[in-house]
Design a protein around this motif. Structure first.
Motif, short mmCIF file in Angstrom:
data_model
loop_
_atom_site.label_atom_id
_atom_site.label_comp_id
_atom_site.label_asym_id
_atom_site.label_seq_id
_atom_site.Cartn_x
_atom_site.Cartn_y
_atom_site.Cartn_z
N ASN A 248 0.81 -1.22 0.00
CA ASN A 248 0.00 0.00 0.00
C ASN A 248 0.84 1.27 0.00
OD1 ASN A 248 -2.31 -1.50 0.01
ND2 ASN A 248 -2.44 -1.54 2.24
N LYS A 298 -5.86 5.82 0.42
CA LYS A 298 -5.31 5.33 1.68
C LYS A 298 -6.42 4.72 2.54
CE LYS A 298 -3.10 6.87 5.59
NZ LYS A 298 -2.99 8.11 6.35
N THR A 301 -7.55 1.33 1.14
CA THR A 301 -6.61 0.22 1.18
C THR A 301 -6.19 -0.12 2.60
OG1 THR A 301 -4.88 1.82 0.75
CG2 THR A 301 -5.68 0.56 -1.12
#
Lengths: 304, 372
Positions: A248, A298, A301
């Protein structure tokens, strides 16, 4: 008074959960965005609010009225523009507008003021069949028809999907104008950049609300340093970064890579070292301000 | 009420602007009447007959000449081999083979009853039946003549026998067109009404326009009336057009009251449109609704008594016809047009179609949901 109060809505289709414990409020006169990828449950949620679909459980009050019990009261007070063009293709622009005005018991003249700025852009085609209009014009006609009865709340389901960038910008300007006229607007969109145009947004994913806030607050919550990397070998560099710093950590953003890690300090130095070790062809590495898309990616994920 | 008017206005604009719908409404009745009435011919002419005459006497010649004299028969050849004659049945050059046995005349004079054999191509059962009954009638005639001849020989006295004099009521010329036209008109009106209604509502679903309608304050009954009234008018118009063509081209009599006829057509259309509406509510696409409607009309048409009388159908089929709207209208249409029947002769039909109509509309309104 709240224009809309949604509390603990659940909806399943057979075994698939479409909405899970969705709750939020929209204030009167607010421009509220429902942001989420395809299949997040945006359309189901809107259809439940506007009385077209029944929820499995939960309660919704729109303009202070229960949407299940007082749907008759509500239907003449809400405007709805479905994601798919759903006016009569074989009627002309004027006939469509006239039809929707009359079924709401009003006339074009009575509310012309409200739609003037939008309708004037397509008025020159008023004798053309709605099916022969271009995408952007169809959308303006759709909005005019949804507004012709002067609704108190306007619902727009993915109004900008499949619309070009210029028309999208124009469309949001029209929404801002409508907001000035005191209409509460609830709009769903899969485009995250459009979130910044809303007063508040709810991020919807897999039927759940991940976050509700003003766009600015959502950006402020982005606590890490964000670095933009420019390189001709976008894909390769991104994959290498993900291997090294976690999956990520890096995302493609057009012609650049956005990178962030939770190890807060000195990430730029860290990166430069990493690039030198691997002999990458890097054009630039800069610290940038995050935008709302970074925040959403963000958020989305975080759990996966 | 105002809302319904606006809905009607919208529907009519759409109907008259639709480039496929208009020809269907105006040209289909013409084509159906012209083609179907002429093609669905129930009369037999030019029955091709092959003759095997082993007797070759005055009596056998008399039989042959009777067949020759009939307008229905066309003797295509003679043969002395049954096998060869049968081959012409196989290769389709003959519909009928008649075999006259040897010693026919002799046997008759000796007081025996010789047997003439008829071999009929029965691929089409209906024509075979017709050929059989025509031929039997001719043979009956022949028998009568023979009997008279024999009497003369033996006792020289007049033969007393009962003679039958037929008069065909309501269709004295036995004109099959007068029988077919009322039936074809029923099919026409039904297809127009049921298909157009069913397709129209499903297309609103397919194009998503129903979504926009559903959020308006339009009430269910308003929406449904707005859909039914235009097609009711179109159906009545086509009914009138069909009658007009029937009268003008085929001379179909209109013996009963036109008002009564149109009243029944009105009730019937309410039912048919209600069925169309129901089908469109349970279907999601035009394809689905087309197949459903096609299936239902086909079954009902075949059972309706258009070609074969209901009275000759098996009992279960007659029972099924209690729910077959086609059968009622076909009966009523023929009775009013050809017989001049009045309301009191048709009370049962009026009652049933009226009740079915109300049921279909009520069920449709209940099933149609604005909220899913």
């Amino acid at each position: 008074m709240k224009a809309l109060e949604v509390s603990h809505i659940y909806k399943t289709y057979n075994d698939i959960t479409a909405l899970k414990d969705v709750s939020f409020n929209v204030a009167e006169g607010e421009l509220f965005g429902l942001i989420g990828p395809d299949g997040a449950g945006k359309t189901s949620l809107i259809r439940i609010i506007i009385t077209l679909l029944l929820a499995d459980s939960g309660e919704i009050h729109l303009l202070g009225k229960d949407v299940v019990k007082e749907y008759k009261y509500l239907r003449s007070r809400i405007g709805y523009m479905p994601g798919r063009f759903s006016l009569y293709s074989d009627l002309t622009v004027l006939e469509n507008l006239n039809f929707f005005a009359t079924v709401f018991g009003t006339s074009i003249e009575a509310n012309y003021n409200l739609i003037k700025n939008i309708y004037s852009q397509i008025e020159m085609f008023k004798d053309r069949k709605a099916g022969d209009l271009s995408g952007g014009m169809k959308q303006k006609l759709g909005l005019s028809c949804a507004l012709i009865h002067k609704p108190e709340v306007l619902f727009l389901d993915e109004p900008t999907t499949g619309v070009d960038a210029v028309s999208r910008k124009e469309f949001w300007e029209m929404l801002q104008e409508l907001k000035q006229k005191g209409i509460t607007i609830i709009v769903s969109t899969p485009y995250m950049d459009e979130a910044e145009m809303c007063d508040r947004v709810a991020l919807l994913q897999k039927g759940e609300i991940m976050s509700i806030d003003t766009p600015q607050n959502i950006i402020n919550e982005f606590s890490e340093e964000l670095i933009e990397i420019k390189t001709p070998d976008l894909y390769e560099v991104k994959e290498k970064l993900r291997l090294e710093f976690g999956k990520n950590s890096a995302f493609m953003f057009g012609q650049s890579i956005h990178f962030s890690t939770s190890s807060k300090s000195k990430s730029k130095e860290l990166l430069n070292e990493f690039f030198e070790e691997n002999n990458f062809n890097i054009e630039s590495v800069n610290i940038i301000e995050p935008n709302i898309e970074d925040c959403f990616i963000k958020l989305m994920t975080k759990d996966s | 009420m105002r809302t319904i008017l606006f809905l009607l206005q919208k529907e009519f604009i759409q109907i008259f602007r639709n480039k496929t719908m208009l020809p269907i409404i105006f040209i289909m009745p013409l084509v159906q009447m012209l083609v179907l009435v002429f093609a669905a011919n129930l009369e037999m002419k030019n029955i091709k007959m092959k003759l095997v005459d082993f007797d070759n006497t005055a009596t056998s010649q008399e039989i042959v000449s009777k067949f020759k004299a009939s307008p229905f028969y066309n003797i295509i050849g003679y043969s002395y081999s049954v096998e060869e004659a049968q081959n012409s049945l196989i290769d389709n050059s003959a519909d009928l083979v008649m075999v006259i046995p040897p010693n026919l005349e002799q046997d008759i004079l000796n007081g025996q009853s010789p047997k003439v054999q008829l071999l009929i191509d029965a691929i089409n059962g209906m024509t075979a039946g017709l050929i059989n009954s025509y031929s039997s009638m001719i043979m009956l005639d022949v028998n009568k003549d023979i009997a008279i001849e024999l009497m003369k020989f033996s006792a020289n006295q007049q033969l007393k026998q009962i003679s039958i004099k037929q008069r065909f009521w309501y269709n004295s010329g036995l004109n099959y067109k007068h029988y077919m036209v009322p039936g074809i008109i029923v099919i026409l009106v039904t297809i127009i009404g049921m298909f157009l209604t069913a397709l129209n509502i499903v297309s609103e679903k397919e194009f998503g326009t129903i979504e926009q309608i559903n959020v308006t304050p339009i009430r269910k009954y308003q929406f449904i009336l707005g859909k039914l009234i235009p097609f009711l008018l179109v159906g009545l118009f086509d009914f009138a057009l069909g009658l007009f063509i029937g009268k003008l081209l085929f001379g179909v009599p209109i013996r009963g009251s036109l008002f009564l006829l149109f009243s029944f057509a009105f009730l019937y259309l309410v039912l048919v449109l209600g069925i169309g509406l129901l089908l469109s509510i349970i279907s999601d696409t035009q394809q689905q609704v087309m197949f459903l409607t096609f299936f239902i009309t086909l079954v009902f048409v075949l059972m309706s008594g258009l070609f074969t009388p209901i009275e000759t159908m098996p009992l279960w089929a007659q029972r099924v016809n209690i729910i077959n709207p086609f059968a009622y209208f076909m009966k009523v249409n023929r009775m009013i047009l050809l017989k001049g029947s009045g309301f009191f002769d048709l009370i049962r039909e009026f009652l049933y179609i009226g009740i079915y109509g109300i049921i279909s509309i009520v069920v449709a309104i209940r099933l149609y949901r604005k909220t899913s």
